[in-house]
Design an enzyme around this catalytic site. Structure first.
Site, PDB file in Angstrom:
ATOM      1  N   LYS A   1       8.558   6.171   2.916  1.00 27.74           N
ATOM      2  CA  LYS A   1       7.433   5.395   2.413  1.00 27.74           C
ATOM      3  C   LYS A   1       6.205   6.297   2.316  1.00 27.74           C
ATOM      4  O   LYS A   1       5.763   6.882   3.310  1.00 27.74           O
ATOM      5  CB  LYS A   1       7.152   4.211   3.332  1.00 27.74           C
ATOM      6  CG  LYS A   1       6.102   3.238   2.799  1.00 27.74           C
ATOM      7  CD  LYS A   1       6.006   2.038   3.740  1.00 27.74           C
ATOM      8  CE  LYS A   1       4.991   1.022   3.258  1.00 27.74           C
ATOM      9  NZ  LYS A   1       4.863  -0.120   4.190  1.00 27.74           N
TER      10      LYS A   1
ATOM     11  N   VAL B   1       8.094   3.582  -2.046  1.00 25.28           N
ATOM     12  CA  VAL B   1       9.224   3.970  -1.206  1.00 25.28           C
ATOM     13  C   VAL B   1      10.256   4.712  -2.044  1.00 25.28           C
ATOM     14  O   VAL B   1      10.597   4.295  -3.145  1.00 25.28           O
ATOM     15  CB  VAL B   1       9.861   2.747  -0.530  1.00 25.28           C
ATOM     16  CG1 VAL B   1      10.988   3.179   0.402  1.00 25.28           C
ATOM     17  CG2 VAL B   1       8.808   1.991   0.258  1.00 25.28           C
TER      18      VAL B   1
ATOM     19  N   ASP C   1       2.518 -11.295   6.406  1.00 25.07           N
ATOM     20  CA  ASP C   1       3.203 -11.151   5.119  1.00 25.07           C
ATOM     21  C   ASP C   1       4.691 -11.475   5.261  1.00 25.07           C
ATOM     22  O   ASP C   1       5.555 -10.728   4.806  1.00 25.07           O
ATOM     23  CB  ASP C   1       3.011  -9.742   4.555  1.00 25.07           C
ATOM     24  CG  ASP C   1       3.267  -9.683   3.046  1.00 25.07           C
ATOM     25  OD1 ASP C   1       3.252 -10.752   2.406  1.00 25.07           O
ATOM     26  OD2 ASP C   1       3.471  -8.576   2.524  1.00 25.07           O
TER      27      ASP C   1
ATOM     28  N   PHE D   1       0.801  -1.219   0.000  1.00 24.79           N
ATOM     29  CA  PHE D   1       0.000   0.000   0.000  1.00 24.79           C
ATOM     30  C   PHE D   1       0.838   1.276   0.000  1.00 24.79           C
ATOM     31  O   PHE D   1       0.417   2.292   0.527  1.00 24.79           O
ATOM     32  CB  PHE D   1      -0.957   0.011   1.200  1.00 24.79           C
ATOM     33  CG  PHE D   1      -1.718  -1.258   1.342  1.00 24.79           C
ATOM     34  CD1 PHE D   1      -2.744  -1.567   0.466  1.00 24.79           C
ATOM     35  CD2 PHE D   1      -1.388  -2.190   2.320  1.00 24.79           C
ATOM     36  CE1 PHE D   1      -3.437  -2.750   0.587  1.00 24.79           C
ATOM     37  CE2 PHE D   1      -2.082  -3.379   2.432  1.00 24.79           C
ATOM     38  CZ  PHE D   1      -3.101  -3.664   1.566  1.00 24.79           C
TER      39      PHE D   1
END
Length: 665
Positions: free
Chosen positions: A364, A349, A458, A346
């Site tokens: 980010k 960077v 994740d 989402f």
């Protein structure tokens, strides 16, 4: 300046022992701690020693650490030991023009600058100096062997010892980044030099020689770099530098520090204090995966739980630093596309170079979608309570002009994914074992040691970053969820990356610590075998063949009694077979189709360090019903998902265990 900072500053300057070690790197240096002479200047987060001009120029420059470093003990003159690592590049608009070169230098003088041309800006006065030169100019006056060599210069531009870099296929004028390690052992007075394109220090040095420290060292010396040109457009840039010095225990009565390592998750001290090393590589985070960073906040800096995920409001308090939008916009050159170095969950960077001190950071930037902002806010609410040496450190945040920005430490050795599959040299087995242990330790902390349990959701190699010492730093908490311990998880939208998702998670949408364990198991097998969890269009090769599903393939080898054939062939059998077998068995145990049969991460840590036995892993992969569905689902999704390394979300109906949609995030 806070009261604590003032007292730290006061104590350092008035009570620091004369034999205190010195440690710093580009991550902790500021403008005030660098002294630039001649043509030397800062350029986009690097130190340029010579001018960047479109026309030929003759000039020289020097960049020094502004404070002198003690190199001899008072009285007996016993020398200090030191280690330094730096990355540099030499570029030339006109390769045919005459070069110059650069050198790492130790000198008692911080004011003089040597001549242009072949002197590399070194020989200005009769003062003593020690330099390791990287010479791009063959100068007969200095008896150079060619225009591509390393030499050790002792009070003279005629090198005491030289090495032709052509023997290791390194070309200083290629424009590629070159890495160098220089170490001096004060107890043996041996100076050693290593050079490589890889950021892994080579096994064999290119130069080793005895150095009469009493002859060439003063009590205090300045350390840094010097460079020069001779009628050329050659430029010399130092992209990363770390340095540490200490007195050997045999002479100083104090133990030497451990090998270079990253600092604990705390605010990096300023260079006015005793600096802490954090990293030593030029590359920063790798292009595709730098977004896979999250972190820990420092002591005394916390977030309150975010009550509403659509606004930041006053619920978030006191990060390590609240950056302004203006300074982060400047650091990223208005979020220039050329500064993009990764895409995380989402967000995008960017590489940032802070305008006030030249520090390189990762910025980010949250996607502008509602989901993206919610995930960022969720990430903020979680990482505020986390502190662990194997989590990437968050420096600060910004919420202005409708933007949500997070600022992280830049991990010098990039992602584990890149180190495994894209590095010039294979990642050594010792590094792989240390990385797996670090990730296991971080997950044990998240699952069992936090006030509230954190499920990462994740876990994958691209979300595992590597610091200077190749220690693992788990990152990217954009998908993480926080719950009370022992509370049954709620069904949600399954999210993660293909190849790392547990079968029960795909079918129910319920993320638990056991789903993280499954993902970790996939990482273990990936690291040990050098193969990705899913290899699309695999046709079969090697002794054991290649399956599109790594877990299935390793389990097949285990069933056939050929488990060690899963070891990465690039390691060329340079590993302990018992260790490799243990690691592979841990990977299989974590990848069990039955979540109840998977070990806890705390148990995994004990297994990896040898304090506990690996549970018996059946030779046939357990068939729980979920296993078959999982394999079929992976194959069908593999045909549907064009980027198998991308993040997917799978909407599920928990009552019917049916799939309603697949989305690439």
């Amino acid at each position: 300046m806070s009261l604590l900072s003032f007292f730290t500053f006061f104590i350092f300057f008035f009570f620091t022992p004369t034999l205190a070690s010195t440690e710093f790197d580009f991550g902790t240096l500021t403008l005030s701690s660098l002294k630039l002479l001649g043509d030397a200047h800062l350029n986009n987060g690097t130190v340029s020693l010579t001018r960047d001009l479109p026309v030929p120029n003759s000039g020289s420059g020097r960049a020094l650490y502004s404070r002198p470093v003690r190199f001899r003990q008072p009285g007996n003159h016993s020398p200090a030991s030191f280690r330094t690592f730096f990355s540099f590049s030499v570029t030339n608009l006109n390769p045919s023009s005459i070069g110059g070169g650069l050198a790492f230098v130790l000198s008692p003088d911080d004011d003089s600058l040597g001549d242009a041309g072949g002197s590399l800006g070194l020989a200005a006065t009769a003062t003593k100096f020690v330099a390791v030169e990287f010479d791009t100019l063959m100068d007969a006056e200095f008896k150079d062997i060619n225009g591509n060599h390393v030499g050790v210069d002792l009070n003279s531009m005629v090198s005491a010892k030289v090495f032709d870099l052509g023997f290791i296929n390194v070309d200083l004028k290629s424009g590629d980044t070159v890495n160098a390690w220089i170490e001096f052992d004060g107890s043996t007075t041996v100076l050693t030099v290593w050079v490589s394109y890889s950021n892994l220090k080579p096994k064999d040095p290119i130069l080793t020689m005895n150095l009469d420290a009493d002859r060439y060292f003063n009590d205090f010396m300045y350390v840094g770099f010097s460079g020069s040109t001779q009628g050329s457009t050659e430029t010399h840039s130092v992209e990363w530098w770390s340095f540490s010095s200490f007195f050997p225990s045999s002479s100083a009565g104090a133990a030497a520090p451990p090998p270079p390592a990253s600092p604990p998750p705390s605010i990096a001290p300023s260079v006015a204090q005793k600096e802490s090393k954090s990293s030593s590589c030029h590359n920063g985070l790798c292009k595709e995966n730098l977004g896979a960073v999250a972190g820990v906040v420092t002591a005394g800096a916390f977030f309150k739980r975010v009550k509403k995920l659509d606004t930041l409001g006053s619920e978030i308090i006191k990060m390590p630093k609240q950056f302004s939008y203006k300074e982060l916009k400047a650091a990223t050159k208005c979020f220039n596309a050329n500064r993009i170095i990764g895409h995380g969950a989402f967000g995008t960077v960017y590489k940032g170079v802070m305008p006030e001190n030249g520090e390189i950071v990762a910025v980010k930037r949250c996607s502008h979608s509602s989901q993206g902002k919610n995930e960022f806010l969720s990430e903020l609410s979680i990482i505020g309570t986390l502190r662990h040496r194997n989590l990437v450190r968050l420096q600060g945040w910004c919420h202005e002009k409708g933007e949500i920005l997070l600022v992280y430490d830049l991990m010098p050795n990039g992602s584990l994914d890149k180190a495994l599959f894209e590095a010039r040299m294979p990642l050594p087995w010792s590094h792989r074992r240390k990385i797996l242990l670090g990730v296991a330790s971080a997950l044990a902390y998240l699952h069992q040691e936090c006030e509230n349990q954190v499920i990462h959701r994740d876990i994958k190699t691209s979300n595992i970053m590597l610091d200077e010492g190749f220690n693992a730093r788990l990152g990217d908490f954009g998908l993480a969820r926080q719950t009370e311990h022992d509370k049954s998880p709620d069904a949600t939208v399954a999210a993660g990356t293909m190849g790392y998702l547990a079968p029960e998670y795909l079918l129910t949408g319920k993320a638990t610590e056991k789903t993280d364990v499954f993902s970790y198991g996939a990482v273990v097998l990936e690291v040990a075998s050098g193969r990705r969890p899913i290899e699309k269009d695999a046709t079969g090769a090697g002794k054991g063949g290649v399956s599109s599903n790594l877990v299935e393939w390793v389990w097949t080898l285990h069933r056939e009694g050929r488990l060690l054939l899963a070891a990465d062939p690039r390691l060329e059998n340079e590993f302990d077979e018992a260790e490799m077998r243990r690691v592979l068995m841990v990977g299989l145990a974590c990848s069990n189709s039955d979540p109840l049969a998977r070990p806890s991460m705390r148990s995994v840590v004990q297994m990896l360090v040898g304090d506990a036995e690996v549970p018996i892993v059946p030779t046939t992969k357990p068939n729980t019903g979920l296993s078959t569905s999982h394999s079929q689902l992976l194959l069908s999704l593999q045909d549907s998902v064009s980027d198998i390394d991308g993040i997917i979300t799978i909407s599920t109906s928990t009552s019917e265990n049916s799939f309603s949609g697949i989305d690439i995030v």
